[in-house]
Design an enzyme around this catalytic site. Sequence first.
Site, PDB file in Angstrom:
ATOM      1  N   GLY A 566       0.363  -1.613  -0.478  1.00 23.19           N
ATOM      2  CA  GLY A 566      -0.018   0.051  -0.283  1.00 23.19           C
ATOM      3  C   GLY A 566       1.175   1.484  -0.258  1.00 23.19           C
ATOM      4  N   SER A 567       0.295   2.189  -0.746  1.00 24.88           N
ATOM      5  CA  SER A 567       1.456   3.723  -0.543  1.00 24.88           C
ATOM      6  C   SER A 567      -0.132   4.225  -0.356  1.00 24.88           C
ATOM      7  CB  SER A 567       1.207   3.763  -2.133  1.00 24.88           C
ATOM      8  OG  SER A 567       1.022   3.904  -2.732  1.00 24.88           O
ATOM      9  N   GLY A 568      -0.070   5.911   0.721  1.00 22.73           N
ATOM     10  CA  GLY A 568      -0.609   6.915   0.763  1.00 22.73           C
ATOM     11  C   GLY A 568      -0.145   8.323   0.570  1.00 22.73           C
ATOM     12  N   PHE A 570       2.116  10.333   2.791  1.00 20.54           N
ATOM     13  CA  PHE A 570       2.762  10.515   3.413  1.00 20.54           C
ATOM     14  C   PHE A 570       4.381   9.595   3.599  1.00 20.54           C
ATOM     15  CE2 PHE A 570       1.725  14.476   3.903  1.00 20.54           C
ATOM     16  CZ  PHE A 570       0.565  14.374   4.617  1.00 20.54           C
ATOM     17  N   VAL A 573       3.805   1.349   2.530  1.00 22.05           N
ATOM     18  CA  VAL A 573       3.551   0.335   3.605  1.00 22.05           C
ATOM     19  C   VAL A 573       4.422  -1.027   2.992  1.00 22.05           C
ATOM     20  CG1 VAL A 573       1.700  -1.054   4.944  1.00 22.05           C
ATOM     21  CG2 VAL A 573       1.328   1.499   4.628  1.00 22.05           C
ATOM     22  N   LYS A 588       5.722   0.838   7.734  1.00 26.45           N
ATOM     23  CA  LYS A 588       4.940   2.188   7.773  1.00 26.45           C
ATOM     24  C   LYS A 588       5.888   3.031   7.309  1.00 26.45           C
ATOM     25  CE  LYS A 588       1.740   5.296   7.799  1.00 26.45           C
ATOM     26  NZ  LYS A 588       0.309   5.974   8.390  1.00 26.45           N
ATOM     27  N   ASP A 694      -9.157  11.186   9.146  1.00 21.50           N
ATOM     28  CA  ASP A 694      -9.100  10.580   8.009  1.00 21.50           C
ATOM     29  C   ASP A 694      -9.743   9.143   7.837  1.00 21.50           C
ATOM     30  OD1 ASP A 694      -9.106  10.598   4.946  1.00 21.50           O
ATOM     31  OD2 ASP A 694      -6.415   9.775   5.601  1.00 21.50           O
TER      32      ASP A 694
END
Length: 872
Positions: A566-568, A570, A573, A588, A694
């Site tokens: 996963g990625s976001g 900031f 993961v 993370k 969030d």
Amino acid sequence: MSYLGVLSSGIVWLSLSTIFISIPLATSDDHENDRQTLLCFKSQLSGPTGVLDSWSNASLEFCSWHGVICSTQSPRRVASIDLASEGISGFISPCIANLTFLTRLQLSNNSFHGSIPSELGLLSQLNTLNLSTNALEGFIPPTLLNASHLSLLYMRNNSLTGLIPFFGSLKNLKELMLSYNKLEAADWSFISSLSNCSKMTKLLIDGNNLNGKLPHSIGNLSSSLKWLWIRDNKISGNIPPEIGNLKSLEMLYMDYNLLTGDIPPAIGNLHNLVVLAVAQNKLSGQIPDTIGNLIKLTDLKLDRNYFSGGIPVTLEHCTQLEILNLAHNSLDRRIPNQIFKISSFSQELDLSHNYLYGGIPEEVGNLINLKKLSISDNRLSGNIPSTLSQCVVLESLEMQSNLFAGSIPNSFENLAGIQKLDISRNNMSGKIPDFLGNFSLLYDLNLSFNNFDGEVPADGIFRNASVVSMEGNNGLCARTLIEGIPLCSTQVHRKRRHKSLVLVLVIVIPIISIAIICLSFAVFLWRKRIQVKPNLPQCNEHKLKNITYGDIAKATNMFSSDNLIGSGSFAMVYKGNLELQEDEVAIKIFNLGTYGAHNSFIAECETLRNVRHRNLVKIVTLCSSVDATGADFKALVFQYMRNGNLDTWLHPKDHELSQRKALTICQRVNITLDVAFALDYLHNQCATPLIHCDLKPSNILLDLDMVAYVNDFGLARFKCNRLTANQDTSTSLPCLKGSIGYIPPEYGMSKDISTKGDVYSFGILLLEIITGRSPTDEIFNGSTTLHEFVDRAFPNNISKVIDPTLLQDDLEATDVMENYIIPLIKIGLSCSMPLPKERPEMGQVSTMILEIKNSASHRHVRSSYDLADSIS
């Protein structure tokens, strides 16, 4: 002459004599009959002294009695009774039907009660029947249809019930007013019958219990119809386009109903329309450009619907407009300059509670006759144009909750007649003008939550604290005590200390800066040789094992893309295996080159240090070190969730997981309850209440048992102080970030965040869980929201918007709908209401969902779900 001839002549003479003699006798009898009928009618009435006294005067001819009018030709008969607004009470006696020459019965605005006598239908000459504003009950007697001369029938403001009769047989009917009763319509077929009334000019059936859909036959009503009032009922469905056939229509009131769909473009065919009111419905789509064809309009009320798009430029052709109300919609464009060129506006221009942006055009100065201007609760920006001061008759100016900047124009001194001025919750600055204190008619001045500074004026209305609101302006000071505003002497002292501090800093800072640079360079060389862990907030109540960059690189196979899960904004993961750690972990890794990533790491550490709940993701350890190049490196290590996040289950095709089995209704209820428990804990049970900020499906993780865990606290914020359980609090978060579709609307209007913001996000999440649709789905395309999409279908058409896999569950479809879906959608809609005060708090929400689970799904509870352990 023969006997027979004499006899025959005698019989003829006798017959004629009998006829001539009987005429005055019959006339005398009818005259007395009218008198006795009036006395009979009066016997059921009571009223103020003097109103009906003349009706008891035997020496006075009844044609001279109060309210009685007789015909002019002989013999004189009662032609009209007018007792309107006399304060009379009692029953309408059936004996009034004996007044066979009666053409007008006017009994309005009294206190008549009981039912309408069916005998009124015997008055064959009756032309006008007005029984409005009384306390009449029961049905409208069908016998009235026998009064074939009836032209004006008024029965407004009573308590009449039952179905509206088929008045179509009254071919002479011109005006039918049945407003504000309790009348119903079985299938609206009475409308079809009224198409026979070719002379009808007014039809008022507003304020009843009419429901169902408007029939297309409404377009067959008389071409002479001028008034059509169907407001304040329970009418649903679309507005039939055939309504455009009523070319003579001048007033169309359809407001306060349940109408859906859009306004048909055919509305533009009503060129004689003066009033168009469709407010307080569930209409959507764009306002049609054809509305600009209605050049005689004076009142246009479309407020409190779901209209989107822009304000039609074609409205510039409606040069007689006095009222335009488009408030409480979803309009989201700039305000056309042309709107402000309509100088006929005199009563109201209300564009509030939309998503309009841009500045106020200079043309606003053309509204020289306007009394009320409301553009509040939008996204308008820029300076307030000085030309607004040309609107010298303004009484109310509402501009609050926008993004306006600059100062209050000095030209506002011309607005001496202003009574209400609200420019709160903007970015206004500068001094508060002294001339505002001279506005003698001003009873509400709200300047709060801006950036005004300097001394508060001391004269005029500023002496009355109940009139002026100024909180939230930290730069203000006052000569006298004003609650929430410091005295100016204190402010001056602070400024002096500030100046002294500035002088010290100007001298000291250069010296300190040089020392820091040298020290930083030495530290850099030292860190190149040895990795260290700074003294950062610990992420749990227990001390965590320190790990290094090397440990993480090894655990993730040198950050292999095969391990990326996963990625976001900031961070990225990865899944991995740490030495001495039996289970897989999720790591993370923060991208510290991204602005805000460092603060996100600190915020998440601080949060996880203070919270502990079975439905919050658990941290294993952290890494705060340097990488192989000597650059800062920060990472958090969590327990790995093998079922991924909720987003991959709700939208498997978006994640190339289309073969994944769909969530059952019981699983969705359990996941929803887990998240509700977690938020209730954060809001109400933490030592310091926490706002997540969030909440979305990708931040909900699922373990092997499909237990849900709330994750990602990078934007979380603690409440500033503790209040009682019934109070809420908010805090200011500059440059608030979140996820589009889940951010509550108030965050776009101001910088205040609160627990009610999390409730909104939860409501959207819940609707997404039930419908399977993301709030950013392409079908919305900016024209509506997920909340509106579901609300329009609720409850009758809800099966059309829910995730179809829910009705394929093992449970019966009816059971699923009644016991799970409908109650959950009610909760989702209430949580995602536009106004924070209309949303419940998470303690209530978790209780309601728990009741749904316990009452409707006791046979499908997860065997591993321990309710006693749900709230830690």
